[in-house]
Design a protein around this motif. Structure first.
Motif, PDB file in Angstrom:
ATOM      1  N   ALA A   1       1.152  62.971 -19.041  1.00  0.00           N
ATOM      2  CA  ALA A   1      -0.022  62.181 -19.418  1.00  0.00           C
ATOM      3  C   ALA A   1      -0.450  61.221 -18.322  1.00  0.00           C
ATOM      4  CB  ALA A   1       0.270  61.386 -20.686  1.00  0.00           C
ATOM      5  N   LEU A   2       0.315  61.180 -17.238  1.00  0.00           N
ATOM      6  CA  LEU A   2       0.059  60.215 -16.163  1.00  0.00           C
ATOM      7  C   LEU A   2       0.022  58.798 -16.726  1.00  0.00           C
ATOM      8  CD1 LEU A   2      -2.745  62.151 -14.218  1.00  0.00           C
ATOM      9  CD2 LEU A   2      -0.273  62.169 -13.795  1.00  0.00           C
ATOM     10  N   GLY A   3       1.087  58.474 -17.471  1.00  0.00           N
ATOM     11  CA  GLY A   3       1.089  57.186 -18.140  1.00  0.00           C
ATOM     12  C   GLY A   3       2.428  56.477 -18.096  1.00  0.00           C
ATOM     13  N   ILE A   4       2.386  55.199 -18.452  1.00  0.00           N
ATOM     14  CA  ILE A   4       3.578  54.392 -18.617  1.00  0.00           C
ATOM     15  C   ILE A   4       3.617  53.875 -20.050  1.00  0.00           C
ATOM     16  CG2 ILE A   4       3.696  53.712 -16.202  1.00  0.00           C
ATOM     17  CD1 ILE A   4       2.523  50.997 -17.014  1.00  0.00           C
ATOM     18  N   LYS A   5       4.817  53.579 -20.532  1.00  0.00           N
ATOM     19  CA  LYS A   5       5.004  53.123 -21.899  1.00  0.00           C
ATOM     20  C   LYS A   5       5.628  51.739 -21.877  1.00  0.00           C
ATOM     21  CE  LYS A   5       5.673  57.840 -23.474  1.00  0.00           C
ATOM     22  NZ  LYS A   5       6.026  58.584 -24.675  1.00  0.00           N
ATOM     23  N   LEU A   6       4.973  50.806 -22.551  1.00  0.00           N
ATOM     24  CA  LEU A   6       5.433  49.425 -22.545  1.00  0.00           C
ATOM     25  C   LEU A   6       5.751  48.969 -23.965  1.00  0.00           C
ATOM     26  CD1 LEU A   6       2.770  47.936 -20.100  1.00  0.00           C
ATOM     27  CD2 LEU A   6       5.072  48.751 -19.549  1.00  0.00           C
ATOM     28  N   PRO A   7       6.815  48.190 -24.150  1.00  0.00           N
ATOM     29  CA  PRO A   7       7.150  47.690 -25.485  1.00  0.00           C
ATOM     30  C   PRO A   7       5.990  46.904 -26.082  1.00  0.00           C
ATOM     31  CG  PRO A   7       8.931  47.244 -23.939  1.00  0.00           C
ATOM     32  CD  PRO A   7       7.771  47.715 -23.119  1.00  0.00           C
ATOM     33  N   GLY A   8       5.673  47.175 -27.324  1.00  0.00           N
ATOM     34  CA  GLY A   8       4.595  46.466 -27.989  1.00  0.00           C
ATOM     35  C   GLY A   8       3.221  46.954 -27.598  1.00  0.00           C
ATOM     36  N   VAL A   9       2.957  47.058 -26.331  1.00  0.00           N
ATOM     37  CA  VAL A   9       1.634  47.453 -25.840  1.00  0.00           C
ATOM     38  C   VAL A   9       1.345  48.906 -26.185  1.00  0.00           C
ATOM     39  CG1 VAL A   9       0.197  47.747 -23.781  1.00  0.00           C
ATOM     40  CG2 VAL A   9       1.703  45.751 -23.994  1.00  0.00           C
ATOM     41  N   GLY A  10       2.323  49.790 -25.978  1.00  0.00           N
ATOM     42  CA  GLY A  10       2.123  51.213 -26.194  1.00  0.00           C
ATOM     43  C   GLY A  10       1.989  51.958 -24.888  1.00  0.00           C
ATOM     44  N   GLU A  11       1.415  53.150 -24.959  1.00  0.00           N
ATOM     45  CA  GLU A  11       1.296  53.993 -23.778  1.00  0.00           C
ATOM     46  C   GLU A  11      -0.049  53.787 -23.084  1.00  0.00           C
ATOM     47  OE1 GLU A  11       1.567  58.727 -22.455  1.00  0.00           O
ATOM     48  OE2 GLU A  11       2.436  58.038 -24.338  1.00  0.00           O
ATOM     49  N   LEU A  12       0.007  53.527 -21.792  1.00  0.00           N
ATOM     50  CA  LEU A  12      -1.191  53.418 -20.967  1.00  0.00           C
ATOM     51  C   LEU A  12      -1.259  54.691 -20.136  1.00  0.00           C
ATOM     52  CD1 LEU A  12      -0.748  49.719 -19.777  1.00  0.00           C
ATOM     53  CD2 LEU A  12      -2.004  50.555 -21.781  1.00  0.00           C
ATOM     54  N   ALA A  13      -2.139  55.619 -20.529  1.00  0.00           N
ATOM     55  CA  ALA A  13      -2.153  56.947 -19.927  1.00  0.00           C
ATOM     56  C   ALA A  13      -3.577  57.386 -19.620  1.00  0.00           C
ATOM     57  CB  ALA A  13      -1.498  57.956 -20.857  1.00  0.00           C
ATOM     58  N   LEU A  14      -3.679  58.313 -18.669  1.00  0.00           N
ATOM     59  CA  LEU A  14      -4.987  58.842 -18.284  1.00  0.00           C
ATOM     60  C   LEU A  14      -5.427  60.002 -19.172  1.00  0.00           C
ATOM     61  CD1 LEU A  14      -4.755  58.783 -14.374  1.00  0.00           C
ATOM     62  CD2 LEU A  14      -5.800  57.105 -15.915  1.00  0.00           C
TER      63      LEU A  14
END
Length: 258
Positions: free
Chosen positions: A232-245
């Motif tokens: 997904a070309l993304g990172i996963k952060l606690p609380g925030v969720g996944e930031l993906a393209l």
């Protein structure tokens, strides 16, 4: 004396990393100032197609920020289904304020979760939806914790959705990393991931490791997950969720001109 100091420093640093996401959400959103749940918005978000005008079978998975301050940490997920030719939707979810926690009923598929706008996680239609619908409807009442609910680390609403997905071949959907409870496996230590290709290890939902094609790699510490998703070309952060393209889940693409 140096080793205990290093150990304490590592613990404090780890807690800071885990809580930085929820703290960021608290600073940037109004989720915690939700007012009364009795008057919170529960209207349709207009995401799902009208059952009256869409004849295909449809299966959708949604997520929305949890109620009040819990929304800084997690989302609530649910499954919405419509049989082929049916003029109504069914919503399948778990709620914590009932003795029998499973709630399966006719309802708008994309209602706001007490003020939080839903996000469409997956959308399966047509022949594939028809194939998996009977297994979904059979799995819902077979959920193994029908009278148990623990917001953290589970079993909860996200445990339910993840469990149903795992029971249905072809229903391969990766849930958001901030769907706390999705990693709760009960007495099991190892399971396939909901996304269908991959495995996870979980110690009661408190600690674990997950690796899957759709999910990427996640580390679960005290129920909070972080990781990366190369597909997904993304990172996963606690609380925030996944930031993906891009999304790795099945999402219906309308045919141009239809």
């Amino acid at each position: 004396m140096i080793k205990p100091v290093k150990w304490l420093t590592a613990v404090v640093a780890s807690l800071f990393i885990l809580l930085s996401g929820p703290l960021f959400m608290a600073a940037c959103t109004s989720t915690g100032n939700a007012g009364s749940w009795r008057t919170a918005d529960r209207s349709s978000a207009g995401i799902a197609p009208s059952a009256a005008t869409t004849r295909d079978a449809i299966v959708q998975v949604y997520a929305a920020r949890a109620w009040s301050w819990r929304g800084y940490f997690a989302v609530h997920t649910w499954i919405s289904t419509k049989d082929a030719g049916a003029d109504h939707w069914y919503v399948h979810e778990v709620t914590g304020w009932r003795r029998y926690v499973i709630n399966s009923r006719p309802d708008a598929p994309d209602r706001a979760w007490y003020g939080a706008k839903p996000e469409l996680i997956a959308d399966i239609r047509g022949d594939q939806a028809e194939q998996i619908l009977p297994a979904i409807l059979a799995a819902v009442p077979a959920y193994p914790w029908p009278e148990q609910y623990e917001a953290w680390p589970g079993p909860n609403s996200n445990t339910f959705v993840a469990w149903v997905i795992r029971q249905v071949p072809g229903f391969d959907v990766a849930l958001p990393n901030n769907a706390i409870g999705k990693d709760y496996l009960g007495d099991d230590l190892v399971s396939e991931v909901p996304g269908g290709t991959g495995y996870q290890l979980s110690l009661g939902g408190y600690f674990g490791l997950l690796a899957g094609l759709r999910e990427g790699v996640e580390i679960n510490l005290l129920g909070l997950s972080l990781g990366i998703n190369p597909l997904a070309l993304g990172i996963k952060l606690p609380g925030v969720g996944e930031l993906a393209l891009r999304s790795t889940n099945p999402v219906h693409q309308p045919v141009p001109g239809s």
